[in-house]
Design an enzyme around this catalytic site. Sequence first.
Site, short mmCIF file in Angstrom:
data_model
loop_
_atom_site.label_atom_id
_atom_site.label_comp_id
_atom_site.label_asym_id
_atom_site.label_seq_id
_atom_site.Cartn_x
_atom_site.Cartn_y
_atom_site.Cartn_z
N CYS A 106 38.53 18.74 -33.46
CA CYS A 106 37.35 17.98 -33.03
C CYS A 106 37.06 18.31 -31.56
O CYS A 106 37.95 18.27 -30.71
CB CYS A 106 37.61 16.48 -33.18
SG CYS A 106 36.27 15.45 -32.51
N CYS A 129 34.51 10.27 -34.54
CA CYS A 129 33.71 10.61 -33.36
C CYS A 129 32.23 10.70 -33.72
O CYS A 129 31.37 10.26 -32.96
CB CYS A 129 34.19 11.93 -32.76
SG CYS A 129 35.80 11.80 -31.93
N CYS A 275 -16.42 -23.38 18.16
CA CYS A 275 -16.60 -22.64 19.40
C CYS A 275 -16.63 -21.14 19.11
O CYS A 275 -15.89 -20.63 18.25
CB CYS A 275 -15.47 -22.97 20.36
SG CYS A 275 -15.56 -22.08 21.93
N CYS A 284 -1.56 -9.51 20.24
CA CYS A 284 -2.80 -8.98 20.82
C CYS A 284 -3.36 -9.91 21.89
O CYS A 284 -3.60 -9.53 23.04
CB CYS A 284 -3.84 -8.75 19.73
SG CYS A 284 -5.43 -8.14 20.31
N CYS A 303 -25.83 -11.72 23.27
CA CYS A 303 -25.61 -12.31 21.95
C CYS A 303 -26.91 -12.51 21.18
O CYS A 303 -26.92 -12.42 19.96
CB CYS A 303 -24.88 -13.65 22.09
SG CYS A 303 -23.13 -13.46 22.45
#
Length: 487
Positions: A106, A129, A275, A284, A303
């Site tokens: 085998c 097997c 606001c 940041c 603006c």
Amino acid sequence: MDFYYSDDDDEAGEEEELLNSDSDEAGEEELLDPVKPRHKIYRCLKPEDIKNLQQNDISDVCNVLSVSRSVACTLLIQNRWMPSSVYDTWFDRPVVEFKKTQTEICNICYEIANNTLPTQCGHLFCFDCWKTYISVSIENGPGCLTLKCPEPDCQSNPGIDMVDLVSSQDDKNKYYQYLYRSYVESSPNRKWCPAPGCDFAIAFEGVDSFDVTCDCGFKFCYKCGFNESHSPLDCDALVKWTKKNSSEEENTNWILSYTKPCPKCKRSIEKNQGCSHMRCRPPCNYHFCWLCLGPLNHPSGRCNRYVEKDDRKLARENLNRYMHYFERWNANDKSMKMALKDMDRARDELVDRLIDIQKQSRVQAMVVVDAWEQIAECRRVLKWSYVYGFYRMSGRARWKSDFFEHLQGVAEMALERLHHCAEKEMAEYLSANDACVGFGEFRRKLVRLTSVTKNYFENFIRALENNLEEDEIADKKVKKKKKIMND
């Protein structure tokens, strides 16, 4: 393509004669045949059909190639259960000579045993097997169908004979179940019906249409496997729509519409107080004006000065357009699901009630089921027509978009009339205590509405699948003919 209904219409000919006959049940059944795919180039396979076809293919390969059933199965599995492919590869293969092993040792446990089992390749392995090797492979799933010789680099297949020789009955049952299912799952021309609990398969024989209706009643798309027919929408647009609904794309559009980027770090910021003085988050910490995105102490007049910008306007327009089509797609989807429930209720309860109260035969009473089935189908078509409009009408000529919306609007009008008849007008006859004199006329009206609505929606689907080209030509011919007549 215009939808109309008239009680005084006498142009129906033989169809009208069928409609006016209460006793002609076969005629009503034919008229109320539910909407089906227009190109039925497929067939539904029951489990016994699948087994018979599989055995026939195995027998054909055995006879043509003069090989065992085990070898025939292996060849068919390797070639996706396509006999023609088996023949092509078989006659083109090179001839291989295997060396025979002299000792019965085998190659797995390296013990000399009297029960070693050779394969076609000449490698020897003992019974135990082989049994362990195959059992583990079967436990691992359908891959056991392409099992190779345990010898490294050997491509030989042990085949069914070895499985039958060494496997337990449970392993054999699993193996043959994998073999049975592989006949459908490995083939490019067969698919399982995706309906829960259905064990039917569909054998497809062409490419003209992908709408499939299984014998269990479930409808789906054969091409993409979507668990619902989606004509007139193509599969690519369906994938885009599904991803669009489930992704974060619309959240991105909302961010573009209702937030602004920090002028310094470009991080999106939502204004949550009154606001206009904004400060970006750490690290940041940039201070800027919300209105013009300039520095906080910017010159006066900046603006309130108009500067043309199209990005945010376009984002809002895209979001509004998507919401318009999504809302109508979603509404028709819900209506379709409700119609399917009403159809089941009509089949389980309303038919028997009409038989008892209105003294109708079962075939005559089934018109209400057919009507609800048609309503559900039309809701499905309308639902996907809105996705069609979202993708296919974008950027098209205005007249073509108007034409599409006209056809869609007429379809909705036709469906609403049928829906009202089946839901509202039917209620009077279901709640009556005795047979109503006018029920026969109502039933004929329901039959006519179902038939006319079905025909219109079939034409509607065909028009959209042809990209309105045929209708465009027909429309031009009609206009030209009218102009000639007026001249």
